[in-house]
Motif scaffolding. Structure first.
Motif, short mmCIF file in Angstrom:
data_model
loop_
_atom_site.label_atom_id
_atom_site.label_comp_id
_atom_site.label_asym_id
_atom_site.label_seq_id
_atom_site.Cartn_x
_atom_site.Cartn_y
_atom_site.Cartn_z
N PHE A 269 20.77 43.16 -0.81
CA PHE A 269 19.41 43.61 -1.12
C PHE A 269 19.25 44.00 -2.60
O PHE A 269 18.65 45.02 -2.93
N GLY A 270 19.81 43.14 -3.45
CA GLY A 270 19.47 43.23 -4.87
C GLY A 270 20.42 43.96 -5.77
O GLY A 270 20.25 43.92 -6.99
N ARG A 271 21.41 44.62 -5.24
CA ARG A 271 22.29 45.44 -6.10
C ARG A 271 22.91 44.62 -7.23
O ARG A 271 23.05 45.09 -8.35
N THR A 272 23.28 43.36 -6.94
CA THR A 272 23.87 42.52 -7.98
C THR A 272 22.95 41.37 -8.38
O THR A 272 23.40 40.41 -9.02
N GLY A 273 21.69 41.46 -7.99
CA GLY A 273 20.72 40.45 -8.41
C GLY A 273 20.44 39.38 -7.38
O GLY A 273 19.75 38.40 -7.69
N ALA A 274 20.93 39.52 -6.16
CA ALA A 274 20.68 38.54 -5.10
C ALA A 274 20.44 39.29 -3.80
O ALA A 274 20.83 40.45 -3.64
N TRP A 275 19.80 38.61 -2.85
CA TRP A 275 19.63 39.23 -1.54
C TRP A 275 20.98 39.47 -0.89
O TRP A 275 21.23 40.51 -0.31
N PHE A 276 21.86 38.46 -1.01
CA PHE A 276 23.21 38.58 -0.44
C PHE A 276 24.22 38.08 -1.47
O PHE A 276 24.27 36.88 -1.77
N ALA A 335 10.47 49.92 10.27
CA ALA A 335 9.19 49.85 9.54
C ALA A 335 9.40 50.16 8.07
O ALA A 335 8.82 49.51 7.19
N VAL A 336 10.23 51.16 7.79
CA VAL A 336 10.53 51.50 6.39
C VAL A 336 11.29 50.36 5.72
O VAL A 336 11.04 50.02 4.56
N ALA A 337 12.21 49.74 6.44
CA ALA A 337 12.96 48.61 5.88
C ALA A 337 12.02 47.46 5.51
O ALA A 337 12.16 46.85 4.44
N LEU A 338 11.07 47.15 6.36
CA LEU A 338 10.12 46.09 6.06
C LEU A 338 9.33 46.41 4.80
O LEU A 338 9.15 45.54 3.93
N ALA A 339 8.88 47.65 4.67
CA ALA A 339 8.14 48.04 3.47
C ALA A 339 9.04 48.02 2.24
O ALA A 339 8.61 47.65 1.14
N ASN A 340 10.28 48.40 2.43
CA ASN A 340 11.24 48.39 1.32
C ASN A 340 11.51 46.97 0.83
O ASN A 340 11.55 46.71 -0.38
N LEU A 341 11.68 46.02 1.75
CA LEU A 341 11.88 44.63 1.36
C LEU A 341 10.66 44.08 0.63
O LEU A 341 10.80 43.28 -0.32
N ASP A 342 9.47 44.52 1.04
CA ASP A 342 8.26 44.13 0.32
C ASP A 342 8.31 44.59 -1.13
O ASP A 342 7.98 43.83 -2.06
N LEU A 343 8.72 45.84 -1.34
CA LEU A 343 8.80 46.37 -2.70
C LEU A 343 9.83 45.61 -3.53
O LEU A 343 9.58 45.26 -4.69
N LEU A 344 10.99 45.36 -2.95
CA LEU A 344 12.02 44.61 -3.67
C LEU A 344 11.51 43.24 -4.10
O LEU A 344 11.75 42.80 -5.24
N GLU A 345 10.77 42.59 -3.20
CA GLU A 345 10.27 41.25 -3.49
C GLU A 345 9.08 41.27 -4.44
O GLU A 345 9.07 40.57 -5.47
N ASN A 346 8.09 42.10 -4.14
CA ASN A 346 6.84 42.09 -4.90
C ASN A 346 7.00 42.64 -6.31
O ASN A 346 6.26 42.25 -7.22
N GLU A 347 7.95 43.54 -6.50
CA GLU A 347 8.16 44.12 -7.82
C GLU A 347 9.27 43.42 -8.61
O GLU A 347 9.63 43.86 -9.70
N GLY A 348 9.79 42.34 -8.08
CA GLY A 348 10.80 41.57 -8.79
C GLY A 348 12.06 42.35 -9.10
O GLY A 348 12.67 42.18 -10.16
N LEU A 349 12.50 43.18 -8.15
CA LEU A 349 13.62 44.07 -8.45
C LEU A 349 14.97 43.38 -8.42
O LEU A 349 15.94 43.90 -8.97
N LEU A 350 15.06 42.20 -7.79
CA LEU A 350 16.32 41.46 -7.88
C LEU A 350 16.53 40.98 -9.31
O LEU A 350 17.63 41.08 -9.87
N LYS A 351 15.48 40.47 -9.92
CA LYS A 351 15.56 40.07 -11.32
C LYS A 351 15.81 41.28 -12.20
O LYS A 351 16.59 41.22 -13.16
N ARG A 352 15.16 42.39 -11.88
CA ARG A 352 15.35 43.62 -12.67
C ARG A 352 16.81 44.07 -12.63
O ARG A 352 17.33 44.59 -13.61
N SER A 353 17.47 43.86 -11.50
CA SER A 353 18.88 44.23 -11.40
C SER A 353 19.70 43.53 -12.48
O SER A 353 20.56 44.14 -13.13
N LEU A 354 19.43 42.24 -12.69
CA LEU A 354 20.15 41.50 -13.72
C LEU A 354 19.79 41.99 -15.12
O LEU A 354 20.64 42.04 -16.01
#
Length: 461
Positions: A269-276, A335-354
């Protein structure tokens, strides 16, 4: 400073809270020689405040590799509140389910690599590892290979603190005094490129594959259920393997019919820039254990993902998967996980990790030249700075000296870090900005430049 109230409505100071904590709470890794408490009471983004009102930069993601979307996210609070008013909790045992757990499972299957399409929910990573071990053993048992119960893990790996996960953990202190531990767990050497002396001059991957194959042959291929490993060693000090390590391990295990369990409790979930992260490193895992970043730590939730062929064996015909936890598939957590995944995706946080990794790599570059710094390792928004007493022999400093560095950063720079043995570790929220990254890097370089290894202390500024 007054920050809370008691049941009677009386104001409770920060100092009193600390005393209450000392009196009534047993902490993980608690040591009597550190009797003070750091009571964190509020957070916004990458900033938290303690009970004394001090503002601190959280470079640890809630102190333990979580908080991907940062602290104080109203979106997650609202998702939890809305679900609680509808259905706070109901069991996921037997044929019961709920809408949020089903929707989250579909979302995870769509994000996961390959045919990893089925989900079993836990409350955290340790439960997830125990579940994965059970899945692996039961998978073989139900296919008539009842002797396949050995699990191969690795030294320096971290897989939690329950009986199964704690036995698989490659840190000896985890097993001291609590035995007998889980039987039939064997550990092999990890990939640790910085310490090339571990491989006797051989190519690390060649050495490790020979050792792994020899271990399988010694145990008997017909007796081995699975190998478990982190895609990068987290608690071991943010250690990434050579690029050919996991693909070659996967190929070897496949040849022997052995399952591969990817522990992605930290990395997913984004810690190293990827979902997995495991998919990026060629693990092609049969089972993936996740937790932490799934809800960014807002509620306890883990998910064990598995290939269809593994899941199908668990509940085929009259068989059942006789395993479970009270809070498996908890609707509010899902429900919180679903909202959290939305934030990770919509705010581009995987890219931000890099991007965070790039900022920290640049900011920490001066540290690499310091005599006490052996190696600076950056994997997305995760950093390990290995401290050494001798840069030639690469002998590590004592853990308490690395702890002194973390203490100095907290007390005099208001930057929260953590030592794992001789390695200083960072895992900030993925909402960290460039100025915060510069602040943290500057503070770390300052403290490490004052580290006196011979005297065993951090000199005053």
């Amino acid at each position: 400073m007054t920050i809370s109230t008691s049941r009677a409505g009386r104001a409770v100071s920060g100092a009193e809270l600390g005393e209450l904590d000392k009196r009534y709470v047993l902490h993980s890794h608690q040591r009597d020689q550190r009797p003070f408490r750091r009571m964190i009471v509020r957070g916004v983004g990458s900033t938290v405040w303690d009970a004394e009102g001090r503002e601190l930069l959280d470079m640890l993601g809630g102190g333990i590799w979580v908080a991907q979307v940062g602290h104080g996210r109203r979106e997650l609070a609202e998702a939890a509140a809305a679900q609680i008013t509808e259905l706070a909790h109901f069991t996921s045992f037997f044929e019961f389910g709920n809408d949020k757990s089903a929707l989250l499972a579909q979302r995870l299957a769509n994000l996961a690599p390959g045919d990893v399409n089925r989900v079993f929910y836990t409350s955290g990573g340790s439960e997830g590892v125990d579940t994965a071990i059970k899945l692996a053993r039961l998978f073989h048992h139900r296919r008539g290979q009842t002797e396949r119960n050995w699990i191969i893990a690795r030294h320096f790996g971290y897989h939690g603190a329950t009986l199964g996960g704690g036995t698989a953990t490659g840190i000896p202190d985890m097993q001291v005094g609590v035995g007998p531990n889980l039987p039939h767990v064997e550990k092999v050497t990890p990939p640790y490129p910085y310490h090339s002396e571990m491989y006797g001059g051989a190519d690390p991957t060649d050495f490790l594959l020979r050792e792994l194959e020899a271990t399988i042959e010694r145990l008997g291929p017909e007796n081995v259920a699975a190998m478990i490993g982190e895609s990068i060693l987290g608690g071991g000090g943010v250690i990434a393997p050579p690029s050919d390590y996991w693909p070659r391990v996967r190929e070897l295990l496949t040849g022997y019919g052995i399952l591969l369990i990817a522990d992605e409790v930290i990395t997913a979930f984004g810690r190293t820039g990827a979902w997995f992260d495991s998919a990026e490193r060629g693990m092609d895992a049969d089972i993936i254990v996740t937790a932490k970043g799934l809800t960014s730590g807002y509620l306890p939730l883990g998910a064990v993902l598995m290939r269809d062929r593994v899941a199908d064996v668990m509940a085929a015909g009259e068989a059942s998967f006789f395993h479970g936890h009270t809070y498996s598939g908890h609707p509010t957590a899902c429900a919180v996980a679903l909202a959290n995944l939305d934030l990770l995706e919509n705010e581009g946080l995987l890219k931000r990790s890099l991007e965070i990794g790039d900022w920290l790599r640049a900011g920490l570059a001066p540290a690499a030249a310091l005599p006490a710094v052996g190696e600076v390792r950056v994997e997305g928004a995760t950093v390990g700075i290995e401290l050494v007493s001798n840069p030639e022999t690469r002998e590590p400093v004592a853990p308490d000296l690395a702890l002194a560095v973390a203490d100095e950063l907290y007390e005099n720079h208001r930057v929260i870090t953590r030592n794992y043995g001789p390695t200083l570790v960072l895992s900030p929220p993925l909402v960290l900005d460039d100025q915060q990254a510069k602040r943290a890097s500057s503070a770390i370089v300052d403290v490490l430049s004052r580290l006196d290894v011979k005297a065993g202390k951090v000199n005053p500024s």
